[in-house]
Design an enzyme around this catalytic site. Structure first.
Site, mmCIF file in Angstrom:
data_model
loop_
_atom_site.group_PDB
_atom_site.id
_atom_site.type_symbol
_atom_site.label_atom_id
_atom_site.label_comp_id
_atom_site.label_asym_id
_atom_site.label_seq_id
_atom_site.Cartn_x
_atom_site.Cartn_y
_atom_site.Cartn_z
ATOM 1 N N LEU A 1 0.830 -1.208 0.000
ATOM 2 C CA LEU A 1 0.000 0.000 0.000
ATOM 3 C C LEU A 1 0.862 1.255 0.000
ATOM 4 C CD1 LEU A 1 -2.734 -0.821 2.683
ATOM 5 C CD2 LEU A 1 -3.102 -0.520 0.232
ATOM 6 N N ALA B 1 10.082 1.351 6.534
ATOM 7 C CA ALA B 1 9.198 0.188 6.427
ATOM 8 C C ALA B 1 8.252 0.344 5.245
ATOM 9 C CB ALA B 1 8.398 0.030 7.725
ATOM 10 N N ASP C 1 3.993 13.149 15.004
ATOM 11 C CA ASP C 1 4.271 13.062 13.565
ATOM 12 C C ASP C 1 2.967 13.241 12.788
ATOM 13 O OD1 ASP C 1 5.947 12.818 11.398
ATOM 14 O OD2 ASP C 1 5.912 10.628 11.364
#
Length: 537
Positions: A132, A138, A289
């Site tokens: 996705l 990551a 974040d």
């Protein structure tokens, strides 16, 4: 390994030459003579050159992009340090995007199976090989559990630690060289910044830490209409694999879709502010974040919109003292009580105790008065904090990592809120929250709770004081003298408690003054009890 390091060094050198980053160093007026002379030994400086078409900030941004994910993330961290960086460079670094090509899905599958100790087909009824999203640390795959729940699987990029270690070594080397070479560079504390980045990047490699952060944030907003945090599937989480509930929402920057579903944009913007202050002051635990890529909007109730937050790899927290001083600072600032702002910075220990209050007050006034010439809805809360920190840095304010994260998060929330609803008056939205929070801290219930917590420590305080006095006692102290020394220790402990009560009462009274409210009875009770314990015989 050495060959790889040499190749990396040559790569860095090529990028420096391509974007003429040497100009950023040699434009410094206070370089040592030996370093300034090095420019004569750089052959490319003798070649004909065209005028630089790009600004120094743009060249630095492009260079970091060329050097890869670790340098990109470092640039993103730098962009949050507006208290240290020139504005033009910070603005450019804000444009850095952490997007990299996905790694081989088979590597992802192998890592998942290694971490979970089971085949992917045994855990998931469906696993989408096509990711996705993919970032430097990551990438994320969609999947469905055997029990039917739709989930996302986050997998750490393989072979990342050696790359990070190598790039960090070069960043430290560059930072140390910059500190030695330039007074301006020393003011920016580059080694300290790289050290902060080292901690952040290694924390992001531990997905169990991110899972714990998400779980805490979800618990804090359980049942809230303000924000939803996806569920963590703890039995499927490992240091390099994170499995969470898959959410379906509208990206917060997709203005067209939000408008099509008739989202109340004013409420959405105001709820963003409320989410921020709730995290900071109620929970002392905030998502640090919150850029647009990590925020979605639920499609369920567009007339009462709810945020959805993902990616909790970076969080911040404040101590009770920092919360208190921050709230008082903001209230005093918007009352234009600059002396109070200056004194609070000193009282909190953010600037040295020997700082001259009058000089600090004058510096704050000089910076902040022009801000108040604007209408309140045009004043940037984040910019206010940034300018305040910049001024305090001139008075040797120590770097406060938690406040840096706070300022970065506030800038993100504020920018997002004004994008959603340009007339957002952040101060009018925040002020009632801050004043309510201050009143709650001074309420009888809160004071009694604090006194109860302090009372639990009293037996230990007396014992610790007595032990200290006995250790400091004369070697020839005889048994007949010990009871008297113990009595003195108990009296000293009670006087310490009295001093604590006096301080607590004074803090409550000061809070009442900040809010232009009468001091609550617990403040007077604490002051009286503290005074009695200090003067009693």
């Amino acid at each position: 390994m050495k060959l790889l390091a040499v190749r990396r060094l040559l790569r860095i050198q090529r990028v420096v030459i391509r974007y003429r980053l040497d100009d950023l160093l040699f434009e410094q007026p206070l370089l040592p003579w030996w370093l300034a002379s090095l420019r004569l030994l750089m052959p490319w400086r003798w070649l004909p050159r065209k005028p630089l078409a790009l600004s120094r900030g743009a060249r630095l941004r492009l260079a970091l992009q060329d050097l890869g994910p670790i340098f990109i993330k470092f640039g993103q961290l730098l962009s949050t340090r507006r208290d240290l960086l020139p504005t033009d460079i910070a603005d450019e670094l804000m444009l850095l995007q952490d997007r990299v090509p996905p790694f081989d899905p088979q590597h992802a599958v192998a890592l998942i199976e290694e971490q979970l100790g089971a085949k992917v087909g045994e855990v998931f009824s469906r696993f989408d090989v096509e990711p996705l999203a993919s970032a430097s640390v990551a990438q994320v795959h969609a999947a469905r559990l055997k029990s039917g729940e739709e989930v996302v699987v986050k997998v750490v990029r393989p072979g990342l630690k050696p790359v990070i270690a190598q790039d960090l070594a070069w960043l430290f080397l560059i930072a140390k060289a910059a500190e030695r070479a330039s007074a301006d560079a020393r003011r920016l504390h580059p080694v300290e910044i790289v050290g902060d980045y080292e901690k952040t990047i290694y924390d992001e490699l531990d997905l169990l830490r991110e899972a714990a952060n998400a779980s805490q944030l979800r618990r804090n907003f359980e049942g809230s209409e303000l924000m939803y945090v996806p569920q963590v599937y703890w039995d499927l989480c490992r240091p390099k694999v994170l499995v969470m509930e898959r959410i379906y929402g509208v990206p917060v920057t997709d203005m067209a879709t939000l408008a099509d579903q008739r989202t109340d944009m004013k409420m959405l913007a105001e709820r963003g502010v409320e989410v921020f202050f709730t995290q900071v002051f109620r929970d002392s635990f905030f998502h640090a974040d919150m850029h647009p890529g990590n925020i979605f909007v639920s499609t369920v109730k567009p007339w009462s919109p709810q945020y959805i937050a993902i990616d909790c790899g970076i969080v911040g927290s404040l101590t009770a003292e920092d919360q208190d001083y921050l709230a008082r600072n903001l209230i005093a600032f918007f009352k234009r009580d600059y002396r109070r702002v200056a004194q609070l910075h000193i009282d909190s220990g953010w600037v040295p105790a020997q700082t001259k209050v009058n000089e600090f007050e004058a510096a704050i006034r000089t910076v902040c008065e022009p801000i108040f010439e604007k209408p309140l809805k045009d004043i940037s809360f984040g910019q206010v904090l940034m300018r305040l920190f910049q001024t305090a840095r001139r008075f040797n304010m120590e770097v406060q990592p938690q406040l840096v994260l706070l300022q970065k998060t506030l800038l993100n929330i504020e920018g997002l809120g004004r994008q959603l609803y340009p007339d957002l008056d952040l101060w009018s939205t925040a002020k009632p929250f801050l004043e309510r929070w201050m009143r709650e801290r001074m309420s009888p219930k809160a004071v009694i709770g604090n006194l109860y917590n302090q009372a639990e420590q009293l037996p230990h305080l007396a014992d610790m004081t007595r032990d200290l006095l006995e250790r400091l006692s004369q070697p020839h102290l005889n048994d007949a003298q010990l009871p008297e020394r113990r009595r003195q220790g108990d009296n000293w402990a009670l006087r310490l408690l009295g001093a604590g009560l006096l301080g607590g009462g004074a803090t409550l009274a000061a809070g009442a003054v900040s809010l232009s409210a009468p001091a609550a009875w617990p403040a007077w009770l604490m002051l009286a009890a503290g005074l009695y314990l200090i003067v009693r015989r």
